[in-house]
Design an enzyme around this catalytic site. Sequence first.
Site, PDB file in Angstrom:
ATOM      1  N   LEU A  46      47.920  86.722  39.117  1.00  0.00           N
ATOM      2  CA  LEU A  46      48.413  86.784  37.748  1.00  0.00           C
ATOM      3  C   LEU A  46      49.881  87.187  37.856  1.00  0.00           C
ATOM      4  CD1 LEU A  46      47.547  86.612  34.743  1.00  0.00           C
ATOM      5  CD2 LEU A  46      47.006  89.055  34.862  1.00  0.00           C
ATOM      6  N   ASP A  47      50.779  86.431  37.226  1.00  0.00           N
ATOM      7  CA  ASP A  47      52.210  86.693  37.334  1.00  0.00           C
ATOM      8  C   ASP A  47      52.556  88.147  37.039  1.00  0.00           C
ATOM      9  OD1 ASP A  47      52.750  84.114  37.999  1.00  0.00           O
ATOM     10  OD2 ASP A  47      53.570  83.523  36.050  1.00  0.00           O
ATOM     11  N   PRO A  48      53.548  88.711  37.741  1.00  0.00           N
ATOM     12  CA  PRO A  48      53.969  90.095  37.451  1.00  0.00           C
ATOM     13  C   PRO A  48      54.321  90.311  35.977  1.00  0.00           C
ATOM     14  CG  PRO A  48      54.950  89.367  39.503  1.00  0.00           C
ATOM     15  CD  PRO A  48      54.273  88.161  38.906  1.00  0.00           C
ATOM     16  N   LEU A  49      54.920  89.300  35.320  1.00  0.00           N
ATOM     17  CA  LEU A  49      55.302  89.450  33.917  1.00  0.00           C
ATOM     18  C   LEU A  49      54.136  89.313  32.948  1.00  0.00           C
ATOM     19  CD1 LEU A  49      58.733  87.590  33.762  1.00  0.00           C
ATOM     20  CD2 LEU A  49      58.305  90.044  33.649  1.00  0.00           C
ATOM     21  N   ALA A  50      52.956  88.934  33.470  1.00  0.00           N
ATOM     22  CA  ALA A  50      51.766  88.808  32.637  1.00  0.00           C
ATOM     23  C   ALA A  50      50.892  90.047  32.799  1.00  0.00           C
ATOM     24  CB  ALA A  50      50.982  87.561  33.019  1.00  0.00           C
TER      25      ALA A  50
END
Length: 309
Positions: A46-50
């Site tokens: 899961l993307d760091p920004l998510a």
Amino acid sequence: MGRRRKGLKIDGVLLLDKPVGLSSNSALQKARRLLNAQKAGHTGTLDPLASGLLPLCFGEATKFSADLLNADKEYLTTVKFGEKTSTGDAEGEVIFSAEPKFTFKEFCAVLERFRGEIVQIPPMYSALKKDGVPLYKFARKGEEIEREPRKVVISSLDIVDFQPPEVTLLVRCSKGTYIRTLGEDIGEALGCGAHLKTLRRTAIADLHIEEAVDLDLFERMTEEQRIAVLLPPDRLLQSLAPVKLDEEATKKFLNGMKVRTDERSIEEAKVRVYGISAEKTEFLLGVGRLTSDGVLAPDRLISFVDNDR
């Protein structure tokens, strides 16, 4: 004599509510240290920004982590229209801007084009690899790599909040779907550009964010409490039909042998398999392949080396 692995033999699944700014691997390693677990893995990044649902697997559960990779996923995202960025999200530089002038009716009409099977071109800021190198590394150097379009399925696309220039959407989609690309493509169709302001994963298959544990809370728990919130390994396999074996078939299956059952499948199917002990206790054996004539072959088995079975 082999060197013993450090940590405890813990088998289970932690549904973690990953915070923004933390990579999936960092979240995994932190949870692993808190549990002092020997073996750990996740079911896809899961993307760091998510933020949101990140199932973490420990011990024997890691054998089934790949089963969630192909599962449908659900996201809650806020898209900001009128600005296109270099990364497709709020971290990038604005590279195009236009006043968003669409009405609710016009927005709904455009949204309809993105339901069902659609074609996406993966973004440059992604973990897809070219010659073994992630695309985002090329993107950071300002290089553009040709990407093959891919078909994905948007099974549902609903408006949660409509406050232009921002709109919050709930998206249910197939594996391989890029929500950043979806937001950008909707902005392109509206003629004003768009980027993701926020992204939160709310479900994977039948696993939901409501079941997840906040990382800060998990850190404050006692060792016993952390163990207590772990789900059994078969929680990852609920989309597979269950097959139950008697005591004799259980022994054969655990020894890697095919067994005949009363179950049938139209075509070869992956199933979750349960056995029964001499004490008549039911337990997960692993995953098997069931044929149309009722023959069940082992695929991935739980190891009971450290158990009494």
